[in-house]
Write a protein that holds these residues in place. Structure first.
Motif, PDB file in Angstrom:
ATOM      1  N   THR A  57     -11.660   9.740  -4.540  1.00  0.00           N
ATOM      2  CA  THR A  57     -10.849   8.468  -4.104  1.00  0.00           C
ATOM      3  C   THR A  57      -9.700   8.287  -4.796  1.00  0.00           C
ATOM      4  O   THR A  57      -9.522   8.899  -5.656  1.00  0.00           O
ATOM      5  CB  THR A  57     -11.863   7.144  -4.152  1.00  0.00           C
ATOM      6  OG1 THR A  57     -12.145   7.290  -5.791  1.00  0.00           O
ATOM      7  CG2 THR A  57     -13.130   7.088  -3.634  1.00  0.00           C
ATOM      8  N   ASN A  58      -8.769   7.826  -4.310  1.00  0.00           N
ATOM      9  CA  ASN A  58      -7.669   7.554  -4.581  1.00  0.00           C
ATOM     10  C   ASN A  58      -6.924   5.914  -4.470  1.00  0.00           C
ATOM     11  O   ASN A  58      -7.353   5.620  -3.450  1.00  0.00           O
ATOM     12  CB  ASN A  58      -6.313   8.262  -4.108  1.00  0.00           C
ATOM     13  CG  ASN A  58      -5.125   8.324  -4.587  1.00  0.00           C
ATOM     14  OD1 ASN A  58      -4.868   8.504  -5.891  1.00  0.00           O
ATOM     15  ND2 ASN A  58      -3.958   8.288  -3.903  1.00  0.00           N
ATOM     16  N   TYR A  59      -6.400   5.360  -5.583  1.00  0.00           N
ATOM     17  CA  TYR A  59      -5.897   3.967  -5.536  1.00  0.00           C
ATOM     18  C   TYR A  59      -4.430   3.966  -5.718  1.00  0.00           C
ATOM     19  O   TYR A  59      -3.741   4.645  -6.586  1.00  0.00           O
ATOM     20  CB  TYR A  59      -6.957   3.165  -6.464  1.00  0.00           C
ATOM     21  CG  TYR A  59      -8.299   3.120  -6.078  1.00  0.00           C
ATOM     22  CD1 TYR A  59      -8.711   1.958  -5.417  1.00  0.00           C
ATOM     23  CD2 TYR A  59      -9.077   4.006  -6.648  1.00  0.00           C
ATOM     24  CE1 TYR A  59     -10.117   1.777  -4.958  1.00  0.00           C
ATOM     25  CE2 TYR A  59     -10.427   3.959  -6.343  1.00  0.00           C
ATOM     26  CZ  TYR A  59     -10.891   2.822  -5.576  1.00  0.00           C
ATOM     27  OH  TYR A  59     -12.296   2.857  -5.203  1.00  0.00           O
ATOM     28  N   GLY A  60      -3.862   2.836  -5.253  1.00  0.00           N
ATOM     29  CA  GLY A  60      -2.426   2.655  -5.720  1.00  0.00           C
ATOM     30  C   GLY A  60      -2.413   1.946  -7.016  1.00  0.00           C
ATOM     31  O   GLY A  60      -3.459   1.502  -7.500  1.00  0.00           O
ATOM     32  N   ASP A  61      -1.338   2.130  -7.675  1.00  0.00           N
ATOM     33  CA  ASP A  61      -1.460   1.734  -8.818  1.00  0.00           C
ATOM     34  C   ASP A  61      -1.637   0.134  -9.131  1.00  0.00           C
ATOM     35  O   ASP A  61      -2.202  -0.191 -10.332  1.00  0.00           O
ATOM     36  CB  ASP A  61       0.106   2.193  -9.747  1.00  0.00           C
ATOM     37  CG  ASP A  61       0.209   3.646 -10.127  1.00  0.00           C
ATOM     38  OD1 ASP A  61       1.338   4.031 -10.176  1.00  0.00           O
ATOM     39  OD2 ASP A  61      -0.769   4.461  -9.977  1.00  0.00           O
ATOM     40  N   GLY A  65      -8.341  -0.547 -10.867  1.00  0.00           N
ATOM     41  CA  GLY A  65      -9.529  -1.440 -11.569  1.00  0.00           C
ATOM     42  C   GLY A  65      -9.813  -2.813 -10.845  1.00  0.00           C
ATOM     43  O   GLY A  65     -10.734  -3.533 -11.297  1.00  0.00           O
ATOM     44  N   ARG A  66      -9.297  -3.012  -9.711  1.00  0.00           N
ATOM     45  CA  ARG A  66      -9.511  -4.359  -9.279  1.00  0.00           C
ATOM     46  C   ARG A  66     -10.230  -4.123  -7.704  1.00  0.00           C
ATOM     47  O   ARG A  66     -10.987  -4.987  -7.280  1.00  0.00           O
ATOM     48  CB  ARG A  66      -8.300  -5.291  -9.028  1.00  0.00           C
ATOM     49  CG  ARG A  66      -7.563  -5.596 -10.323  1.00  0.00           C
ATOM     50  CD  ARG A  66      -6.569  -6.537  -9.831  1.00  0.00           C
ATOM     51  NE  ARG A  66      -5.393  -6.084  -9.344  1.00  0.00           N
ATOM     52  CZ  ARG A  66      -5.027  -6.704  -8.027  1.00  0.00           C
ATOM     53  NH1 ARG A  66      -5.674  -7.797  -7.724  1.00  0.00           N
ATOM     54  NH2 ARG A  66      -4.045  -5.855  -7.300  1.00  0.00           N
ATOM     55  N   PHE A  67      -9.745  -2.976  -7.034  1.00  0.00           N
ATOM     56  CA  PHE A  67     -10.284  -2.975  -5.836  1.00  0.00           C
ATOM     57  C   PHE A  67     -11.164  -1.546  -5.697  1.00  0.00           C
ATOM     58  O   PHE A  67     -11.104  -0.582  -6.748  1.00  0.00           O
ATOM     59  CB  PHE A  67      -9.112  -2.650  -4.696  1.00  0.00           C
ATOM     60  CG  PHE A  67      -8.209  -3.775  -4.499  1.00  0.00           C
ATOM     61  CD1 PHE A  67      -8.439  -4.869  -5.346  1.00  0.00           C
ATOM     62  CD2 PHE A  67      -7.360  -3.665  -3.310  1.00  0.00           C
ATOM     63  CE1 PHE A  67      -7.620  -6.145  -4.854  1.00  0.00           C
ATOM     64  CE2 PHE A  67      -6.448  -4.808  -3.198  1.00  0.00           C
ATOM     65  CZ  PHE A  67      -6.555  -6.066  -3.919  1.00  0.00           C
ATOM     66  N   LEU A  80     -13.281  -2.288   2.035  1.00  0.00           N
ATOM     67  CA  LEU A  80     -12.319  -2.394   0.746  1.00  0.00           C
ATOM     68  C   LEU A  80     -13.037  -3.680  -0.084  1.00  0.00           C
ATOM     69  O   LEU A  80     -12.832  -4.810   0.487  1.00  0.00           O
ATOM     70  CB  LEU A  80     -11.093  -2.805   1.056  1.00  0.00           C
ATOM     71  CG  LEU A  80     -10.128  -2.761  -0.006  1.00  0.00           C
ATOM     72  CD1 LEU A  80      -9.920  -1.398  -0.860  1.00  0.00           C
ATOM     73  CD2 LEU A  80      -8.856  -3.122   0.407  1.00  0.00           C
ATOM     74  N   GLN A  81     -13.632  -3.696  -1.421  1.00  0.00           N
ATOM     75  CA  GLN A  81     -14.034  -4.742  -2.095  1.00  0.00           C
ATOM     76  C   GLN A  81     -12.945  -5.116  -2.806  1.00  0.00           C
ATOM     77  O   GLN A  81     -12.366  -4.267  -3.672  1.00  0.00           O
ATOM     78  CB  GLN A  81     -15.047  -4.337  -2.906  1.00  0.00           C
ATOM     79  CG  GLN A  81     -15.773  -5.461  -3.894  1.00  0.00           C
ATOM     80  CD  GLN A  81     -16.085  -6.742  -3.021  1.00  0.00           C
ATOM     81  OE1 GLN A  81     -16.890  -6.658  -2.171  1.00  0.00           O
ATOM     82  NE2 GLN A  81     -15.692  -7.853  -3.555  1.00  0.00           N
ATOM     83  N   MET A  82     -12.296  -6.237  -2.829  1.00  0.00           N
ATOM     84  CA  MET A  82     -11.211  -6.612  -3.644  1.00  0.00           C
ATOM     85  C   MET A  82     -11.624  -7.920  -4.634  1.00  0.00           C
ATOM     86  O   MET A  82     -11.894  -8.968  -4.225  1.00  0.00           O
ATOM     87  CB  MET A  82     -10.007  -7.149  -2.554  1.00  0.00           C
ATOM     88  CG  MET A  82      -9.492  -6.090  -1.576  1.00  0.00           C
ATOM     89  SD  MET A  82      -8.168  -6.664  -0.523  1.00  0.00           S
ATOM     90  CE  MET A  82      -8.906  -8.210   0.396  1.00  0.00           C
TER      91      MET A  82
END
Length: 117
Positions: A57-61, A65-67, A80-82
């Motif tokens: 997986t990869n996340y935007g900065d 930690g939140r999504f 997408l759990q937000m």
């Protein structure tokens, strides 16, 4: 071909949570990469999170930690759990999928997420 339909958007207060869903149909077995992007008015579309077959997986900065992005292969659905939503998360969220047989990228029509008190 692949069809993507997003759902789950809506209005939520800052600090709240929301779960987005993306239902995929068509050549679902050849999808090896999926992701969520978002675009706010006047801004460019940006990566929120992505997931590749096998788990990476990869996340935007701005959302780390939140999504959390996940894929339910049995239901052919991307989630997408937000959590801990902020006003700056307000945007139209788009589902994206890469189909490897024809090497094509597909987009859903988007779902609006508004974070406001």
């Amino acid at each position: 071909q692949v069809q993507l339909v997003e759902s789950g958007g809506g209005l939520v207060q800052p600090g709240g949570s929301l779960r987005l869903s993306c239902a995929a149909s068509g050549r679902i077995f050849s999808i090896n990469h999926m992701g969520w992007y978002r675009q706010a008015p006047g801004k460019q579309r940006e990566l929120v999170a992505s997931i590749t077959s096998g788990g990476p997986t990869n996340y935007g900065d701005s959302v780390k930690g939140r999504f959390t992005i996940s894929r339910d292969y049995a239901k052919n659905t991307l989630y997408l759990q937000m959590n801990s939503l902020k006003p700056e998360d307000t945007a139209v969220y788009y589902c994206n999928a890469y189909e490897s047989v024809f090497q094509r990228t597909y987009w859903g029509r988007g779902t609006q997420v508004t974070v406001s008190s």
